[in-house]
Structure formats: C-alpha cells, structure tokens
Design an enzyme around this catalytic site. Structure first.
Site, short mmCIF file in Angstrom:
data_model
loop_
_atom_site.label_atom_id
_atom_site.label_comp_id
_atom_site.label_asym_id
_atom_site.label_seq_id
_atom_site.Cartn_x
_atom_site.Cartn_y
_atom_site.Cartn_z
N SER A 151 -17.68 36.26 -8.22
CA SER A 151 -16.31 36.58 -7.82
C SER A 151 -15.88 35.70 -6.65
O SER A 151 -15.88 34.48 -6.77
CB SER A 151 -16.19 38.07 -7.51
OG SER A 151 -14.85 38.47 -7.41
N GLU A 248 -14.41 33.13 -15.69
CA GLU A 248 -14.24 34.55 -15.93
C GLU A 248 -13.31 35.08 -14.85
O GLU A 248 -13.04 34.40 -13.86
CB GLU A 248 -15.59 35.29 -15.89
CG GLU A 248 -16.33 35.23 -14.55
CD GLU A 248 -15.96 36.36 -13.60
OE1 GLU A 248 -15.51 37.42 -14.07
OE2 GLU A 248 -16.12 36.18 -12.38
N HIS A 313 -17.38 40.03 -14.26
CA HIS A 313 -17.01 41.38 -13.80
C HIS A 313 -17.10 42.42 -14.92
O HIS A 313 -16.18 43.17 -15.17
CB HIS A 313 -15.57 41.36 -13.28
CG HIS A 313 -15.35 40.60 -12.03
ND1 HIS A 313 -15.23 39.22 -12.00
CD2 HIS A 313 -15.21 41.01 -10.74
CE1 HIS A 313 -15.02 38.82 -10.76
NE2 HIS A 313 -15.00 39.88 -9.98
#
Length: 347
Positions: A151, A248, A313
């Site tokens: 992330s 992603e 995630h």
C-alpha cells in the site's frame, strides 16, 4: 475467499526528534537522481534474527500490534519496536508521529547492523512526506536488509530499489487484517522470508490472462495510486521500461482507476513496459467494470497482462518480491522468479 497457491503448496489485509544528518523538515543534500547502485541481495532470515517493526505511515492500533508482534515472535524472530511506533502526529491524526520521528525509526532500524529486516506495521498515508528526509547515502553504506510492506509503503519500495539497489517484499504488514487473520497470507510471507526457494512461482486461483503472452523483466510497482502520485517528483524513476509492473489498489472506483492509469500512460511511465501483473481491487466497484478499465487502458500497450494474481488489499494475499528478474506467463497465470529473492546466510 479465494485460495492462493505457489509452486509447492496451496495458499490462498510532542515534536519528534531531529533526523540524523539533516535538520528536521530539510531533505539531506543528496542528488535528486542518484546513479543506479549495484544490485545486491539481503540474506534470507533464520530463527533468532532481529527484525524492526516501524510505522512510516498511519497510526497503529495497540491490540493489533500486540497480535502481529506475537505472530512474528512465533516464527523465532526477535522483534524490536521502533521508538516512535505508537506515536500519533500532534495535529494530523492520520500520521503515526511527526515526519522526523517516522524517518528516525526507519533510518535507525536500517543502520543498526543487528537488524536483518524492517517490517512496516501498516500503510495509510505518510511515506511521501518523509521519504526525501532519509539520508540515503548513509543507508547505501549499510549492509543490505529486507523491507516488508504494501500500500503506502510502495513509495519506500521504489526508493529502496532505485537508491539502494535492493529487492523488497510487497507483502502483508505487521497489523494488517490478512496477516493476522488468514493463515495462508502469513505463511506465504514466512516462507518467502525463511525459505525463498519455495516461493519462486506465484499464482492464484483467480489468475487468468487479460492479455495473453509471455515476457521477462524485473518486478516493480505496487499500489497504483501511489505510483501515479509519485510522478513528477525528483526521485521518481523515469519510466518502468523493462519491468513486469505490479498494480493493485483499494477503494478506488473505476473512473478513478482510469484516471490513475491514464496519468501513468500520459507521463511516459509505461513506455517500454515488459508485462503487467494485476492484483486485487477490493472496494473498487464491480469486478467486471474494473476489468474493462484495465483492458481499455493496458490492452493497447501490447504486453502480456495477468488479471487477479492474488496480491494486495485482499483478505488473503501473496507476498511478491520487487526488484527481481522474473518471467510472467499470462496464459498460465504465473509469475516465476529467476532465482530465490534472498541469498543464503553464509553468502
């Protein structure tokens, strides 16, 4: 919940201190575009190794931290918490302490010769505020070590790759739900750290070709929004030419994903790309719409693209090494590393 697999087993989310060598809030005097460093590999972990747990982005939940620390210790690791791990910024509560405090924990962990790996406790937001405050020249002189996170940690992955020449792990963090609640996620990270030869082939039950083909390149990337917002900064890589780009994201509606990919395309970041591996898109709207955006934006690049390789995630996710040579086979739904990501302890 999808089942993820690898090649050998089935698998299935008060003011801080002054930063050393630089005044707080003032980036160290390093070149904005440093020369490419020689490639190095950290060694794999063994029982008894010390790992630092730090929070370079958002604030940490103490109960989740206790659970994550216990899990890492169950692997035989000596977990060393950063001095400011539980800090919260005095004004901006979405940050885990001041920029200087977060830099200090990262830098001190990296420069400690007794630490073998730096594990990020969570993402959120904050790395972009502190990455230019790091004394990268000092870190480059230190022995190589492992970085784990995903992330927001995408920005640190890019910096460690470009400035230190080291592979990193885009994988679950110390307080992430998938790490604490999904055995397959935690075990895949454990095996990648301790037994990297067993995790050279990555695939998932959802992996399938979006654009067919096979290509070789060096893995790079991470969270799509972070890669796009990093464009135009002094330390961003000129392009992802020659790479297998991992992408992603989470909670980004299809039109926002379109905007992110369009920014990457228009900036030239995707010129010369070798291939793309797409991960999870939790909270990004109907999967069929996300898939259509990906095909519309990435299809014209003319490179192989895997849909839903199983990282990011999601409730269950793979750990994917960045900065390593690999082969992507979209038709087979696999990403195969040319060699184990880490060397042997005696190397």
């Amino acid at each position: 919940m999808d089942q993820l697999t690898t090649d050998d087993a089935a698998h299935r989310r008060d003011p801080g201190p002054v930063v050393p060598t630089a005044a707080a809030g003032t980036p160290p005097a390093t070149s904005p575009q440093p020369a490419t460093p020689p490639r190095r590999r950290p060694r794999r972990l063994t029982a008894g190794d010390r790992v630092a747990l730090i929070a370079p982005s958002g604030p940490i939940d103490p109960q989740r931290l206790a659970a994550g620390t216990a899990l890492l210790r169950s692997w035989g690791l000596d977990v060393v918490p950063g001095a400011h791990l539980l800090d919260r910024h005095p004004v901006h509560g979405y940050l885990a302490g001041t920029d200087a405090a977060r830099v200090a924990d990262f830098q001190q962990a990296w420069l400690d010769p007794a630490i073998s790996a730096v594990v990020c406790a969570r993402g959120g937001y904050g790395v972009q505020r502190m990455v230019d405050l790091v004394d990268w020249d000092a870190l480059r002189a230190a022995p190589p070590k492992i970085l784990v996170g995903f992330s927001d940690i995408t920005v640190l992955h890019e910096a460690v790759d470009l400035r230190l020449g080291l592979p990193t792990l885009y994988g679950p963090m110390g307080t992430a739900a998938a790490f604490l609640e999904d055995h397959a996620t935690a075990d895949h990270l454990r095996r990648t750290l301790f037994e990297p030869a067993t995790t050279r082939v990555l695939t998932s039950a959802t992996a399938e070709p979006l654009v067919p083909g096979r290509a070789a390149g060096t893995t790079a990337g991470g969270c799509a929004a972070l890669l796009a917002t990093d464009r135009g900064t002094p330390s961003a890589r000129p392009s992802f030419a020659g790479t297998i780009l991992l992408l992603e994201d989470v909670n980004e509606q299809p039109y926002r994903l379109d905007r992110t990919l369009t920014q990457l395309i228009r900036s030239g970041a995707l010129d010369g790309l070798a291939a793309v591996a797409l991960g999870s898109w939790e909270g990004c709207g109907p999967p069929e719409l996300v898939r259509e955006v990906m095909l519309d934006r990435l299809g014209p690049l003319g490179v192989p693209v895997i849909w839903e390789l199983g990282f990011g995630h999601s409730p269950s996710s793979l750990t994917v090494p960045l900065g390593v040579p690999a082969v992507l086979d979209a038709d087979a739904g696999t990403l195969t590393l040319d060699e184990p990501v880490f060397g042997e302890p005696s190397a």
